[in-house]
Write a protein that holds these residues in place. Structure first.
Motif, mmCIF file in Angstrom:
data_model
loop_
_atom_site.group_PDB
_atom_site.id
_atom_site.type_symbol
_atom_site.label_atom_id
_atom_site.label_comp_id
_atom_site.label_asym_id
_atom_site.label_seq_id
_atom_site.Cartn_x
_atom_site.Cartn_y
_atom_site.Cartn_z
ATOM 1 N N VAL A 237 0.946 -1.264 0.013
ATOM 2 C CA VAL A 237 -0.068 -0.011 -0.211
ATOM 3 C C VAL A 237 0.888 1.116 0.086
ATOM 4 O O VAL A 237 1.660 1.431 0.925
ATOM 5 C CB VAL A 237 -1.056 0.063 1.009
ATOM 6 C CG1 VAL A 237 -1.715 1.210 1.217
ATOM 7 C CG2 VAL A 237 -1.833 -1.230 1.292
ATOM 8 N N GLU A 238 0.762 2.206 -0.926
ATOM 9 C CA GLU A 238 1.728 3.296 -1.096
ATOM 10 C C GLU A 238 1.219 4.230 -0.153
ATOM 11 O O GLU A 238 0.071 4.556 0.063
ATOM 12 C CB GLU A 238 1.286 3.911 -2.527
ATOM 13 C CG GLU A 238 1.653 2.765 -3.587
ATOM 14 C CD GLU A 238 3.176 2.537 -3.678
ATOM 15 O OE1 GLU A 238 3.974 3.614 -3.393
ATOM 16 O OE2 GLU A 238 3.789 1.489 -4.219
ATOM 17 N N ARG A 239 2.274 4.663 0.935
ATOM 18 C CA ARG A 239 1.895 5.630 1.880
ATOM 19 C C ARG A 239 3.408 6.535 1.859
ATOM 20 O O ARG A 239 4.226 5.960 1.469
ATOM 21 C CB ARG A 239 1.832 5.024 3.260
ATOM 22 C CG ARG A 239 0.477 4.247 3.572
ATOM 23 C CD ARG A 239 -0.740 4.896 3.455
ATOM 24 N NE ARG A 239 -1.176 5.085 2.075
ATOM 25 C CZ ARG A 239 -2.584 5.728 1.877
ATOM 26 N NH1 ARG A 239 -3.161 6.464 2.833
ATOM 27 N NH2 ARG A 239 -3.054 5.788 0.723
ATOM 28 N N ARG A 240 2.905 7.747 2.253
ATOM 29 C CA ARG A 240 4.115 8.782 2.455
ATOM 30 C C ARG A 240 4.569 8.963 3.919
ATOM 31 O O ARG A 240 5.611 9.584 4.140
ATOM 32 C CB ARG A 240 3.649 10.069 1.599
ATOM 33 C CG ARG A 240 3.710 9.746 0.197
ATOM 34 C CD ARG A 240 5.139 9.455 -0.535
ATOM 35 N NE ARG A 240 5.005 8.961 -1.838
ATOM 36 C CZ ARG A 240 4.825 8.023 -2.532
ATOM 37 N NH1 ARG A 240 4.679 6.743 -1.455
ATOM 38 N NH2 ARG A 240 4.380 7.607 -3.752
ATOM 39 N N SER A 241 3.708 8.563 4.702
ATOM 40 C CA SER A 241 4.087 8.969 6.171
ATOM 41 C C SER A 241 2.978 8.008 6.768
ATOM 42 O O SER A 241 2.086 7.386 6.448
ATOM 43 C CB SER A 241 3.803 10.275 6.614
ATOM 44 O OG SER A 241 2.572 10.653 6.493
ATOM 45 N N LEU A 242 3.672 7.676 8.098
ATOM 46 C CA LEU A 242 3.173 6.508 9.206
ATOM 47 C C LEU A 242 3.030 7.234 10.481
ATOM 48 O O LEU A 242 3.981 7.519 10.925
ATOM 49 C CB LEU A 242 3.654 5.166 9.087
ATOM 50 C CG LEU A 242 2.967 3.932 9.749
ATOM 51 C CD1 LEU A 242 1.519 3.635 9.179
ATOM 52 C CD2 LEU A 242 3.696 2.893 9.978
ATOM 53 N N PHE A 243 1.643 7.386 11.140
ATOM 54 C CA PHE A 243 1.837 7.669 12.388
ATOM 55 C C PHE A 243 1.427 6.640 13.149
ATOM 56 O O PHE A 243 0.313 5.953 12.883
ATOM 57 C CB PHE A 243 0.825 8.789 12.481
ATOM 58 C CG PHE A 243 1.090 9.927 11.788
ATOM 59 C CD1 PHE A 243 1.539 11.055 12.776
ATOM 60 C CD2 PHE A 243 1.064 10.410 10.528
ATOM 61 C CE1 PHE A 243 2.117 12.293 12.285
ATOM 62 C CE2 PHE A 243 1.652 11.755 10.174
ATOM 63 C CZ PHE A 243 2.101 12.589 11.114
ATOM 64 N N VAL A 244 2.037 6.437 14.533
ATOM 65 C CA VAL A 244 1.822 5.140 15.096
ATOM 66 C C VAL A 244 1.288 5.515 16.448
ATOM 67 O O VAL A 244 1.637 6.234 17.042
ATOM 68 C CB VAL A 244 3.298 4.450 15.415
ATOM 69 C CG1 VAL A 244 3.841 4.092 13.975
ATOM 70 C CG2 VAL A 244 4.209 5.145 15.948
ATOM 71 N N LYS A 245 0.417 4.483 16.946
ATOM 72 C CA LYS A 245 -0.043 4.609 18.207
ATOM 73 C C LYS A 245 0.860 4.053 19.258
ATOM 74 O O LYS A 245 1.016 2.694 19.502
ATOM 75 C CB LYS A 245 -1.367 4.014 18.358
ATOM 76 C CG LYS A 245 -2.080 4.134 19.577
ATOM 77 C CD LYS A 245 -2.445 5.559 20.184
ATOM 78 C CE LYS A 245 -3.367 5.713 21.277
ATOM 79 N NZ LYS A 245 -3.702 7.197 21.624
ATOM 80 N N ALA A 246 1.816 4.483 19.789
ATOM 81 C CA ALA A 246 3.065 4.030 20.495
ATOM 82 C C ALA A 246 2.619 4.009 22.027
ATOM 83 O O ALA A 246 1.987 4.635 22.642
ATOM 84 C CB ALA A 246 4.261 4.980 20.607
#
Length: 307
Positions: A225-234
């Protein structure tokens, strides 16, 4: 250097932590003519960040540069800085004993904990190389840079639902990756669908990109899946166990609890500022809490001095 177990003459205040909260408090207390020591372990929550944002007059500054300026501005006020981690603390009669790694012991009248939080990142192949550049945990810190781009949100189970909805503020193209089966409630499913957030439940194999910039999220079935950023629930943990050792009230949800008086904890004479108290987790808020704690500390010292 003092002998290994010698207790040195006391400080008015020892500040544990040299991020925005600790340095801000040190500046106020130094200007109040207090004898202040700041202990810096060299471990910073935002060490991987390329820049800090939302800090008035310093938007976009590198975290290391903000710390350099902060240290430089402490110099006229005689604040001491020590490149040392604190290994232990003990409360005594109207004083605290602080132990540094290596065995040195110091005493102070008041103690400020600015030890922050530690983010426990998901174990995803490729994530560490991209963290702070195209993988983030705070939308208020890095959402603007990801605006109008394809954004991914990582949250196992249902934990990423709210973060995925939050990211709609910055982009219309948001996908929630649950990294496996996600028993979302009907209400959650409906809300995500209503706001155009797709959900991918496949296991994630790895993140791919170049020079720290995310290009795609590769799933276990081989699709991408093409994505430019990823935000994680840390997952977040206290940066140190000192508050617990001093019997301050600490909760998983709110961190180190504060009483009504200017960032003072439930243990008299111990104050907390910054992310450790889990209020709004922004650098400018940490600096503000540091200033508030310094005000409370100086007022408490004045009451003792003028009694």
């Amino acid at each position: 250097m003092a002998p290994r177990n010698e207790v040195l003459p006391g400080y008015d205040v020892i500040i544990v932590g040299a991020g925005p909260a600790g340095l801000s408090a040190a500046l106020i207390l130094g200007r109040c003519r207090r004898r202040v020591l700041v202990c810096d372990s060299g471990q910073y929550r935002n060490a991987a960040a390329q820049a800090m944002h939302g800090f008035l007059s310093r938007d976009g500054i590198a975290p290391s540069e903000l710390r350099r300026i902060g240290r430089e501005q402490l110099a006229p006020y005689g604040v001491e800085l020590r490149e040392a981690a604190v290994s232990g603390v003990r409360a005594g009669a109207r004083r605290f004993e602080v132990s540094l790694e290596g065995g040195e012991r110091l005493v102070c009248r008041k103690l400020l904990l600015a030890t922050g939080l530690v983010d426990r990142l998901p174990e995803l192949a490729g994530l560490r190389e991209m963290y702070g550049k195209s993988v983030h945990h705070c939308p208020y810190c890095d959402g603007w840079e990801a605006r109008d781009q394809p954004i991914g949100v990582y949250g196992p189970g249902s934990t990423g639902v709210q973060l995925a909805l939050t990211m709609k503020t910055w982009s219309d193209d948001v996908i929630l990756f649950t990294d496996g089966p996600a028993p979302l409630s009907e209400a959650e499913e409906a809300r995500l669908a209503r706001h155009g957030v797709a959900v991918r439940r496949e296991r994630i194999a790895r993140l791919e990109g170049e020079d720290g910039w995310l290009s795609r999220v590769v799933l276990a079935d081989g699709s991408a899946v093409e994505r430019r950023s990823l935000f994680v629930k840390a997952r977040q943990e206290q940066g140190a166990d000192l508050a617990a050792k001093l019997r301050c009230e600490v909760t998983e949800e709110r961190g180190v609890e504060t009483a009504e008086r200017h960032e003072e904890t439930t243990t008299s004479g111990v104050f907390v500022a910054g992310d450790a108290s889990r209020d709004v987790l922004l650098a400018i808020m940490a600096a503000a809490e540091g200033a508030d704690a310094a005000f409370g500390i100086n007022c408490a010292l004045q009451e003792e001095d003028l009694a």
